[in-house]
Motif scaffolding. Structure first.
Motif, PDB file in Angstrom:
ATOM      1  N   ALA A  56       0.947  -0.928   0.092  1.00 52.63           N
ATOM      2  CA  ALA A  56      -0.082   0.051   0.189  1.00 52.63           C
ATOM      3  C   ALA A  56       0.893   1.732   0.191  1.00 52.63           C
ATOM      4  CB  ALA A  56      -1.127   0.226   1.407  1.00 52.63           C
ATOM      5  N   THR A  57       2.217   1.168   0.422  1.00 53.22           N
ATOM      6  CA  THR A  57       3.226   2.519   0.591  1.00 53.22           C
ATOM      7  C   THR A  57       3.623   2.790  -0.573  1.00 53.22           C
ATOM      8  OG1 THR A  57       3.097   1.982   3.063  1.00 53.22           O
ATOM      9  CG2 THR A  57       4.718   3.536   1.823  1.00 53.22           C
ATOM     10  N   THR A  58       4.038   1.987  -1.429  1.00 52.85           N
ATOM     11  CA  THR A  58       4.845   1.440  -2.473  1.00 52.85           C
ATOM     12  C   THR A  58       3.709   1.947  -3.962  1.00 52.85           C
ATOM     13  OG1 THR A  58       5.200  -0.867  -3.043  1.00 52.85           O
ATOM     14  CG2 THR A  58       7.327   0.980  -1.832  1.00 52.85           C
ATOM     15  N   ALA A  59       2.608   1.398  -3.410  1.00 54.78           N
ATOM     16  CA  ALA A  59       2.133   1.044  -5.060  1.00 54.78           C
ATOM     17  C   ALA A  59       1.314   3.235  -5.055  1.00 54.78           C
ATOM     18  CB  ALA A  59       1.320   0.495  -4.768  1.00 54.78           C
ATOM     19  N   GLN A  60       1.188   2.848  -6.240  1.00 60.21           N
ATOM     20  CA  GLN A  60       0.513   4.478  -7.071  1.00 60.21           C
ATOM     21  C   GLN A  60      -0.718   4.649  -6.750  1.00 60.21           C
ATOM     22  OE1 GLN A  60       2.389   7.316  -6.983  1.00 60.21           O
ATOM     23  NE2 GLN A  60       4.306   5.218  -6.923  1.00 60.21           N
ATOM     24  N   GLY A  61      -1.347   5.158  -6.758  1.00 56.42           N
ATOM     25  CA  GLY A  61      -3.008   5.470  -7.009  1.00 56.42           C
ATOM     26  C   GLY A  61      -3.207   6.312  -5.985  1.00 56.42           C
ATOM     27  N   MET A  62      -5.281   6.377  -5.852  1.00 55.02           N
ATOM     28  CA  MET A  62      -5.969   6.114  -4.507  1.00 55.02           C
ATOM     29  C   MET A  62      -6.012   4.735  -3.787  1.00 55.02           C
ATOM     30  SD  MET A  62      -9.438   8.367  -4.843  1.00 55.02           S
ATOM     31  CE  MET A  62     -10.600   7.900  -3.591  1.00 55.02           C
ATOM     32  N   PRO A  63      -5.993   4.977  -2.528  1.00 54.52           N
ATOM     33  CA  PRO A  63      -5.769   4.011  -1.928  1.00 54.52           C
ATOM     34  C   PRO A  63      -7.513   3.713  -1.866  1.00 54.52           C
ATOM     35  CG  PRO A  63      -5.602   5.825   0.060  1.00 54.52           C
ATOM     36  CD  PRO A  63      -5.335   6.322  -1.568  1.00 54.52           C
ATOM     37  N   VAL A  64      -7.670   2.705  -1.895  1.00 57.22           N
ATOM     38  CA  VAL A  64      -9.359   2.181  -2.102  1.00 57.22           C
ATOM     39  C   VAL A  64      -9.864   0.839  -1.445  1.00 57.22           C
ATOM     40  CG1 VAL A  64     -10.148   3.515  -4.048  1.00 57.22           C
ATOM     41  CG2 VAL A  64      -9.735   0.836  -3.964  1.00 57.22           C
ATOM     42  N   ARG A  65     -10.920   0.674  -0.499  1.00 56.25           N
ATOM     43  CA  ARG A  65     -11.049  -0.835   0.420  1.00 56.25           C
ATOM     44  C   ARG A  65     -12.065  -1.682  -1.328  1.00 56.25           C
ATOM     45  NH1 ARG A  65     -11.175  -1.290   6.581  1.00 56.25           N
ATOM     46  NH2 ARG A  65      -9.450  -1.195   5.779  1.00 56.25           N
ATOM     47  N   VAL A  66     -12.119  -3.136  -0.919  1.00 57.41           N
ATOM     48  CA  VAL A  66     -12.754  -3.657  -1.721  1.00 57.41           C
ATOM     49  C   VAL A  66     -13.947  -5.016  -1.094  1.00 57.41           C
ATOM     50  CG1 VAL A  66     -12.390  -2.343  -3.963  1.00 57.41           C
ATOM     51  CG2 VAL A  66     -11.513  -4.682  -2.682  1.00 57.41           C
ATOM     52  N   HIS A  67     -14.313  -5.094  -1.218  1.00 60.04           N
ATOM     53  CA  HIS A  67     -14.608  -6.635   0.048  1.00 60.04           C
ATOM     54  C   HIS A  67     -14.708  -7.919  -1.093  1.00 60.04           C
ATOM     55  CE1 HIS A  67     -16.484  -4.141   2.830  1.00 60.04           C
ATOM     56  NE2 HIS A  67     -16.447  -4.938   3.570  1.00 60.04           N
ATOM     57  N   LEU A  68     -13.711  -8.794  -0.576  1.00 63.87           N
ATOM     58  CA  LEU A  68     -13.674  -9.807  -1.943  1.00 63.87           C
ATOM     59  C   LEU A  68     -14.577 -10.786  -0.432  1.00 63.87           C
ATOM     60  CD1 LEU A  68      -9.970  -9.082  -3.009  1.00 63.87           C
ATOM     61  CD2 LEU A  68     -12.453  -9.341  -4.085  1.00 63.87           C
ATOM     62  N   CYS A  70     -13.422 -14.562   0.835  1.00 61.12           N
ATOM     63  CA  CYS A  70     -12.850 -15.500   1.408  1.00 61.12           C
ATOM     64  C   CYS A  70     -12.916 -16.657   2.868  1.00 61.12           C
ATOM     65  CB  CYS A  70     -11.052 -14.801   2.070  1.00 61.12           C
ATOM     66  SG  CYS A  70      -9.971 -15.558   2.647  1.00 61.12           S
ATOM     67  N   GLY A  71     -12.619 -17.585   2.488  1.00 59.43           N
ATOM     68  CA  GLY A  71     -13.235 -18.203   3.678  1.00 59.43           C
ATOM     69  C   GLY A  71     -15.236 -18.355   4.014  1.00 59.43           C
ATOM     70  N   SER A  72     -15.324 -18.297   2.787  1.00 64.88           N
ATOM     71  CA  SER A  72     -16.271 -18.418   2.278  1.00 64.88           C
ATOM     72  C   SER A  72     -17.216 -16.593   3.037  1.00 64.88           C
ATOM     73  CB  SER A  72     -17.815 -19.678   3.124  1.00 64.88           C
ATOM     74  OG  SER A  72     -17.414 -20.928   2.384  1.00 64.88           O
ATOM     75  N   GLN A  73     -17.063 -15.987   3.310  1.00 64.71           N
ATOM     76  CA  GLN A  73     -17.486 -14.503   4.176  1.00 64.71           C
ATOM     77  C   GLN A  73     -16.411 -13.481   3.357  1.00 64.71           C
ATOM     78  OE1 GLN A  73     -15.883 -14.737   8.080  1.00 64.71           O
ATOM     79  NE2 GLN A  73     -17.116 -16.644   8.762  1.00 64.71           N
ATOM     80  N   LEU A  74     -17.137 -12.641   3.603  1.00 64.16           N
ATOM     81  CA  LEU A  74     -16.673 -11.055   2.996  1.00 64.16           C
ATOM     82  C   LEU A  74     -16.060 -10.997   3.806  1.00 64.16           C
ATOM     83  CD1 LEU A  74     -19.863  -9.515   1.333  1.00 64.16           C
ATOM     84  CD2 LEU A  74     -18.085 -11.513   0.450  1.00 64.16           C
ATOM     85  N   GLU A  75     -14.207 -10.110   3.147  1.00 60.60           N
ATOM     86  CA  GLU A  75     -13.129  -9.316   3.928  1.00 60.60           C
ATOM     87  C   GLU A  75     -13.222  -8.259   3.191  1.00 60.60           C
ATOM     88  OE1 GLU A  75     -12.250 -10.317   6.924  1.00 60.60           O
ATOM     89  OE2 GLU A  75     -12.966 -12.477   6.837  1.00 60.60           O
ATOM     90  N   PRO A  76     -12.412  -7.263   4.140  1.00 58.84           N
ATOM     91  CA  PRO A  76     -11.914  -5.968   2.873  1.00 58.84           C
ATOM     92  C   PRO A  76     -10.503  -5.950   2.959  1.00 58.84           C
ATOM     93  CG  PRO A  76     -12.095  -5.629   5.532  1.00 58.84           C
ATOM     94  CD  PRO A  76     -12.495  -7.347   4.723  1.00 58.84           C
ATOM     95  N   VAL A  77     -10.262  -5.654   1.609  1.00 59.13           N
ATOM     96  CA  VAL A  77      -8.990  -5.304   1.300  1.00 59.13           C
ATOM     97  C   VAL A  77      -8.190  -4.158   0.285  1.00 59.13           C
ATOM     98  CG1 VAL A  77      -7.065  -6.612  -0.974  1.00 59.13           C
ATOM     99  CG2 VAL A  77      -9.305  -7.845   0.564  1.00 59.13           C
ATOM    100  N   ASP A  78      -7.203  -4.097   1.366  1.00 60.28           N
ATOM    101  CA  ASP A  78      -7.034  -2.095   0.753  1.00 60.28           C
ATOM    102  C   ASP A  78      -6.164  -2.869  -0.546  1.00 60.28           C
ATOM    103  OD1 ASP A  78      -8.430  -1.367   2.616  1.00 60.28           O
ATOM    104  OD2 ASP A  78      -6.446  -1.908   3.958  1.00 60.28           O
ATOM    105  N   ARG A  79      -6.480  -1.660  -1.978  1.00 64.09           N
ATOM    106  CA  ARG A  79      -5.645  -1.632  -2.838  1.00 64.09           C
ATOM    107  C   ARG A  79      -6.113  -0.042  -3.329  1.00 64.09           C
ATOM    108  NH1 ARG A  79      -9.582  -5.856  -6.995  1.00 64.09           N
ATOM    109  NH2 ARG A  79      -8.492  -7.726  -6.086  1.00 64.09           N
ATOM    110  N   ARG A  80      -5.124   0.209  -4.362  1.00 67.12           N
ATOM    111  CA  ARG A  80      -4.586   1.094  -4.810  1.00 67.12           C
ATOM    112  C   ARG A  80      -5.332   1.321  -6.503  1.00 67.12           C
ATOM    113  NH1 ARG A  80      -2.191   5.626  -2.140  1.00 67.12           N
ATOM    114  NH2 ARG A  80      -0.832   4.186  -0.233  1.00 67.12           N
ATOM    115  N   SER A  81      -6.265   2.732  -6.439  1.00 67.78           N
ATOM    116  CA  SER A  81      -6.879   3.071  -7.681  1.00 67.78           C
ATOM    117  C   SER A  81      -6.200   3.747  -8.418  1.00 67.78           C
ATOM    118  CB  SER A  81      -8.450   3.466  -7.813  1.00 67.78           C
ATOM    119  OG  SER A  81      -8.946   3.242  -8.587  1.00 67.78           O
ATOM    120  N   PRO A  82      -6.303   3.578 -10.003  1.00 67.55           N
ATOM    121  CA  PRO A  82      -5.546   4.029 -10.311  1.00 67.55           C
ATOM    122  C   PRO A  82      -6.315   5.499 -11.026  1.00 67.55           C
ATOM    123  CG  PRO A  82      -6.678   2.269 -12.124  1.00 67.55           C
ATOM    124  CD  PRO A  82      -6.900   2.071 -10.672  1.00 67.55           C
ATOM    125  N   LEU A  83      -7.718   6.320 -10.334  1.00 69.76           N
ATOM    126  CA  LEU A  83      -8.529   6.676 -10.947  1.00 69.76           C
ATOM    127  C   LEU A  83      -7.663   8.165  -9.691  1.00 69.76           C
ATOM    128  CD1 LEU A  83     -11.544   7.878 -11.720  1.00 69.76           C
ATOM    129  CD2 LEU A  83     -12.030   7.605  -9.910  1.00 69.76           C
TER     130      LEU A  83
END
Length: 215
Positions: A56-68, A70-83
């Motif tokens: 998250a520190t080295t990636a470029q873009g805007m930080p976003v959080r999506v739900h993927l 995992c283990g038959s449940q929804l878990e939040p994952v932090d990503r970087r959006s190019p927007l």
């Protein structure tokens, strides 16, 4: 004179013990005095990214959080959006489009190794509401009820917990047709069982101001 029965009683006890041994053996139960090592317990899916903070520190873009998923449940994952940040913050539709693109992307190698998957499939687009829709309405290119329940749960929780949501972990969501939008809620129960239908509440259309005749 009293008769001695000790020897007969002992013999009967031995016969009874032998009969019980035969019954236990016949039932397929094998006795043993040696501890049995069944091996280690099955390992659980980690559902966490070890290098999440570094990426998250080295990636470029805007930080976003999506739900993927995992283990038959929804878990939040932090990503970087190019927007670009200047375009994402003040426009809910742009924010929703960027989040939907993230959900449509296949998980990265590190996410797959951690057990993450996504049920959201293309083609799928998001636009603003129709004329007469309440403010903040988002419209998908497919009717929400026609999506797989897990995919809809991912979209609802991702949108509801972002600036594209309608507040209080809800999102106003509709399809391409004339059906009115519904207020979908992301709850703890939905995150634990994303295969169930997201809870909804009907949304009333905005009231139109009636013209008042001048005195």
């Amino acid at each position: 004179m009293r008769r001695r029965t000790f020897g007969r009683t002992t013999g009967a006890g031995a016969l009874l013990a032998a009969a019980l041994t035969v019954l236990v053996t016949g039932c397929g139960i094998r006795t043993t005095s040696v501890p049995v090592d069944a091996g280690a317990a099955p390992s659980r899916v980690p559902c966490s990214l070890a290098d999440e903070s570094a990426s998250a520190t080295t990636a470029q873009g805007m930080p976003v959080r999506v739900h993927l998923v995992c283990g038959s449940q929804l878990e939040p994952v932090d990503r970087r959006s190019p927007l670009p940040e200047e375009k994402a913050g003040g426009d809910p539709v742009r924010t929703a489009a960027g989040l939907l693109a993230q959900l449509l992307d296949e998980p990265s190698d590190s996410e797959r190794q951690a057990g993450f998957t996504t049920a959201v499939r293309s083609p799928l687009l998001v636009t603003g509401g129709h004329a007469g829709d309440p403010a903040g309405t988002l419209r998908l290119s497919r009717q929400p009820e026609d999506l797989a329940p897990t995919a809809l749960s991912q979209i609802v929780c991702t949108f509801a917990e972002s600036s594209a949501g309608a507040g209080e972990r809800t999102v106003l969501l509709g399809g391409p047709g004339s059906y009115p939008p519904k207020r979908y809620r992301c709850t703890t129960e939905l995150r634990e069982r994303p295969e169930s239908a997201p809870p909804t509440a009907a949304v009333r259309p905005p009231a139109t101001a009636s013209a008042t005749p001048a005195p």
